[in-house]
Design a protein around this motif. Sequence first.
Motif, PDB file in Angstrom:
ATOM      1  N   VAL A  92       1.073  -1.379   0.083  1.00  8.93           N
ATOM      2  CA  VAL A  92      -0.132   0.128  -0.015  1.00  8.93           C
ATOM      3  C   VAL A  92       0.863   1.269   0.081  1.00  8.93           C
ATOM      4  N   ASN A  93       1.012   1.735  -1.253  1.00 12.24           N
ATOM      5  CA  ASN A  93       2.026   2.913  -1.456  1.00 12.24           C
ATOM      6  C   ASN A  93       1.436   4.506  -1.350  1.00 12.24           C
ATOM      7  N   HIS A  94       1.598   4.991  -0.248  1.00 16.14           N
ATOM      8  CA  HIS A  94       0.910   6.351  -0.166  1.00 16.14           C
ATOM      9  C   HIS A  94       1.885   7.439  -0.833  1.00 16.14           C
ATOM     10  N   TYR A  95       2.806   7.016  -1.271  1.00 13.15           N
ATOM     11  CA  TYR A  95       3.843   8.280  -1.906  1.00 13.15           C
ATOM     12  C   TYR A  95       4.739   7.707  -2.787  1.00 13.15           C
ATOM     13  N   ILE A  96       3.880   7.217  -3.974  1.00  9.35           N
ATOM     14  CA  ILE A  96       4.610   6.699  -5.255  1.00  9.35           C
ATOM     15  C   ILE A  96       5.407   7.319  -5.862  1.00  9.35           C
ATOM     16  N   THR A  97       5.514   8.585  -5.539  1.00 11.03           N
ATOM     17  CA  THR A  97       6.142   9.605  -6.686  1.00 11.03           C
ATOM     18  C   THR A  97       7.594   9.745  -5.900  1.00 11.03           C
ATOM     19  N   ASN A  98       7.742   9.092  -4.721  1.00  7.63           N
ATOM     20  CA  ASN A  98       9.168   8.963  -3.862  1.00  7.63           C
ATOM     21  C   ASN A  98       9.707   7.899  -4.252  1.00  7.63           C
ATOM     22  N   PRO A  99      10.884   7.703  -5.121  1.00  9.21           N
ATOM     23  CA  PRO A  99      11.344   6.475  -5.505  1.00  9.21           C
ATOM     24  C   PRO A  99      11.641   5.449  -4.249  1.00  9.21           C
ATOM     25  N   ALA A 100      12.084   6.039  -3.201  1.00  2.00           N
ATOM     26  CA  ALA A 100      12.492   5.200  -2.127  1.00  2.00           C
ATOM     27  C   ALA A 100      11.335   4.525  -1.570  1.00  2.00           C
ATOM     28  N   SER A 101       9.779   4.711  -1.969  1.00  2.00           N
ATOM     29  CA  SER A 101       9.075   3.934  -1.592  1.00  2.00           C
ATOM     30  C   SER A 101       8.921   2.712  -2.225  1.00  2.00           C
ATOM     31  N   VAL A 102       8.997   2.771  -3.589  1.00  2.00           N
ATOM     32  CA  VAL A 102       9.052   1.865  -4.439  1.00  2.00           C
ATOM     33  C   VAL A 102      10.170   0.868  -4.219  1.00  2.00           C
ATOM     34  N   GLU A 103      11.313   1.256  -3.720  1.00  2.00           N
ATOM     35  CA  GLU A 103      12.484   0.452  -3.277  1.00  2.00           C
ATOM     36  C   GLU A 103      12.185  -0.375  -2.004  1.00  2.00           C
ATOM     37  N   ARG A 104      11.458   0.163  -1.165  1.00  4.15           N
ATOM     38  CA  ARG A 104      10.723  -0.831  -0.123  1.00  4.15           C
ATOM     39  C   ARG A 104       9.804  -1.943  -0.607  1.00  4.15           C
ATOM     40  N   CYS A 105       8.994  -1.632  -1.613  1.00  5.33           N
ATOM     41  CA  CYS A 105       8.019  -2.840  -2.129  1.00  5.33           C
ATOM     42  C   CYS A 105       9.086  -3.736  -2.900  1.00  5.33           C
ATOM     43  N   GLN A 106       9.858  -3.066  -3.690  1.00  2.00           N
ATOM     44  CA  GLN A 106      10.617  -4.083  -4.550  1.00  2.00           C
ATOM     45  C   GLN A 106      11.730  -4.989  -3.621  1.00  2.00           C
ATOM     46  N   GLY A 107      12.345  -4.473  -2.612  1.00  2.00           N
ATOM     47  CA  GLY A 107      12.887  -5.256  -1.779  1.00  2.00           C
ATOM     48  C   GLY A 107      11.900  -6.318  -0.950  1.00  2.00           C
ATOM     49  N   PHE A 108      10.676  -5.721  -0.660  1.00  2.00           N
ATOM     50  CA  PHE A 108       9.975  -6.971  -0.093  1.00  2.00           C
ATOM     51  C   PHE A 108       9.736  -8.311  -1.249  1.00  2.00           C
ATOM     52  N   ALA A 109       9.389  -7.798  -2.165  1.00  2.00           N
ATOM     53  CA  ALA A 109       8.943  -8.706  -3.417  1.00  2.00           C
ATOM     54  C   ALA A 109      10.151  -9.457  -3.695  1.00  2.00           C
ATOM     55  N   ASP A 110      11.379  -8.883  -3.720  1.00  2.00           N
ATOM     56  CA  ASP A 110      12.595  -9.936  -4.216  1.00  2.00           C
ATOM     57  C   ASP A 110      12.823 -10.896  -2.955  1.00  2.00           C
ATOM     58  N   ALA A 111      12.730 -10.412  -1.694  1.00  2.00           N
ATOM     59  CA  ALA A 111      12.743 -11.500  -0.728  1.00  2.00           C
ATOM     60  C   ALA A 111      12.110 -12.622  -0.784  1.00  2.00           C
ATOM     61  N   LEU A 112      10.848 -12.188  -1.006  1.00  2.00           N
ATOM     62  CA  LEU A 112       9.637 -13.392  -1.208  1.00  2.00           C
ATOM     63  C   LEU A 112       9.975 -14.159  -2.475  1.00  2.00           C
ATOM     64  N   GLY A 113      10.695 -13.579  -3.597  1.00  2.00           N
ATOM     65  CA  GLY A 113      10.951 -14.393  -4.759  1.00  2.00           C
ATOM     66  C   GLY A 113       9.637 -14.139  -5.721  1.00  2.00           C
ATOM     67  N   VAL A 114       9.037 -13.061  -5.621  1.00  2.00           N
ATOM     68  CA  VAL A 114       7.987 -12.758  -6.723  1.00  2.00           C
ATOM     69  C   VAL A 114       8.368 -11.676  -7.267  1.00  2.00           C
ATOM     70  N   GLU A 115       7.539 -11.354  -8.628  1.00  2.00           N
ATOM     71  CA  GLU A 115       7.582 -10.240  -9.374  1.00  2.00           C
ATOM     72  C   GLU A 115       6.851  -8.980  -8.703  1.00  2.00           C
ATOM     73  N   LEU A 116       7.352  -7.778  -8.709  1.00  2.00           N
ATOM     74  CA  LEU A 116       6.751  -6.558  -8.212  1.00  2.00           C
ATOM     75  C   LEU A 116       5.745  -6.145  -9.242  1.00  2.00           C
ATOM     76  N   GLY A 117       4.490  -6.443  -9.158  1.00  2.00           N
ATOM     77  CA  GLY A 117       3.663  -5.715 -10.230  1.00  2.00           C
ATOM     78  C   GLY A 117       2.443  -4.970  -9.768  1.00  2.00           C
ATOM     79  N   SER A 118       1.266  -5.356  -9.906  1.00  2.00           N
ATOM     80  CA  SER A 118       0.200  -4.800  -9.793  1.00  2.00           C
ATOM     81  C   SER A 118      -0.298  -4.844  -8.303  1.00  2.00           C
ATOM     82  N   GLN A 119       0.386  -5.543  -7.529  1.00  2.00           N
ATOM     83  CA  GLN A 119       0.220  -5.655  -6.091  1.00  2.00           C
ATOM     84  C   GLN A 119       0.887  -4.312  -5.284  1.00  2.00           C
ATOM     85  N   MET A 120       1.697  -3.431  -5.897  1.00  2.00           N
ATOM     86  CA  MET A 120       1.961  -2.272  -5.649  1.00  2.00           C
ATOM     87  C   MET A 120       0.872  -1.451  -5.880  1.00  2.00           C
TER      88      MET A 120
END
Length: 322
Positions: free
Chosen positions: A167-195
Amino acid sequence: MNTLLRSVAKRASVLVLALAASMGAILPSTAFAEGERFVMISHAPDSDSWWNTIKTAINQAGEQLDVKVEYRNPPSGDLADMARIIEQAVASNPQGIITTIADYEVLKGPLEKARKKGIPIVTMNSGTHQQSEDLGAILHVGQPEYDAGFGAGKRAKKDGVKSFVCVNHYITNPASVERCQGFADALGVELGSQMIDVGQDPTGIEKKVQAYLRSNPDTGAVLTLGPTSAHPTLRALEKTRQLGKVYFGTFDLSGEIAQAIKDGNIQWGIDQQPFLQGYVPVMVLTMYNRYGIAPSNNINSGPGFVTKENVAQVEELAGEYR
């Protein structure tokens, strides 16, 4: 000031002396100058209560170090507006600038003007160590966001999580995407529409989370990026009768988040220690201006995990010092 806050203030003062000693100088009480003026510019909109802790930190640092610290931010979180605020701060010729690197490409121009004028810079919160170095900053104080997201994902994977919504409330900040991307990578899934981009409005966030969970009933976990998105998500889960049933992790702390951790409705909160992110840059700029000294390395303020087992240690300080 009650006993607890006096204790926190005392520890902050000890931190100043300890860090100053590590820089190669013990602070002589008679050596302090007065009147330095620093400007802190953040990317946070007025609605983001998480920054209250940083405001507490810079106010306390200013009082203890006899400096003036002005806090400025774009009211709506607009990064172009933030760039203009940095330019205005540079034009006012402060003795130092503290800033987030919410978007390197947007902010590098105004900060280059500060460097050309010889205004020392400390970066904090958002951005990478390399970006801070490229801007000519003394150092960066913050949490490596991708690493924090990855660490959170590893924890969730160990707990059996296989899918999630970020649930990204400030998607214009690249750091927010890094948080979501790191989480997805650790789970071993692609980050797509679930952000999902939910914006800042609490009612809008609540409705968008509900809509996502209705469309994706097999979602294994919810990840929020701070109180702005965590609080409405708690209400969304309650209204859909999923509170306490869906694995829930969040970045950052607040009184409401601490209570939800105690109640078992949030599994963990990631503490990036915002008080340090506010206090340490003021201290560094003060020492740099007065003595020409500074730490030789960047300072990672997080991540740390607050869980049901240790939340009591931070609960009374949440929203002010934690």
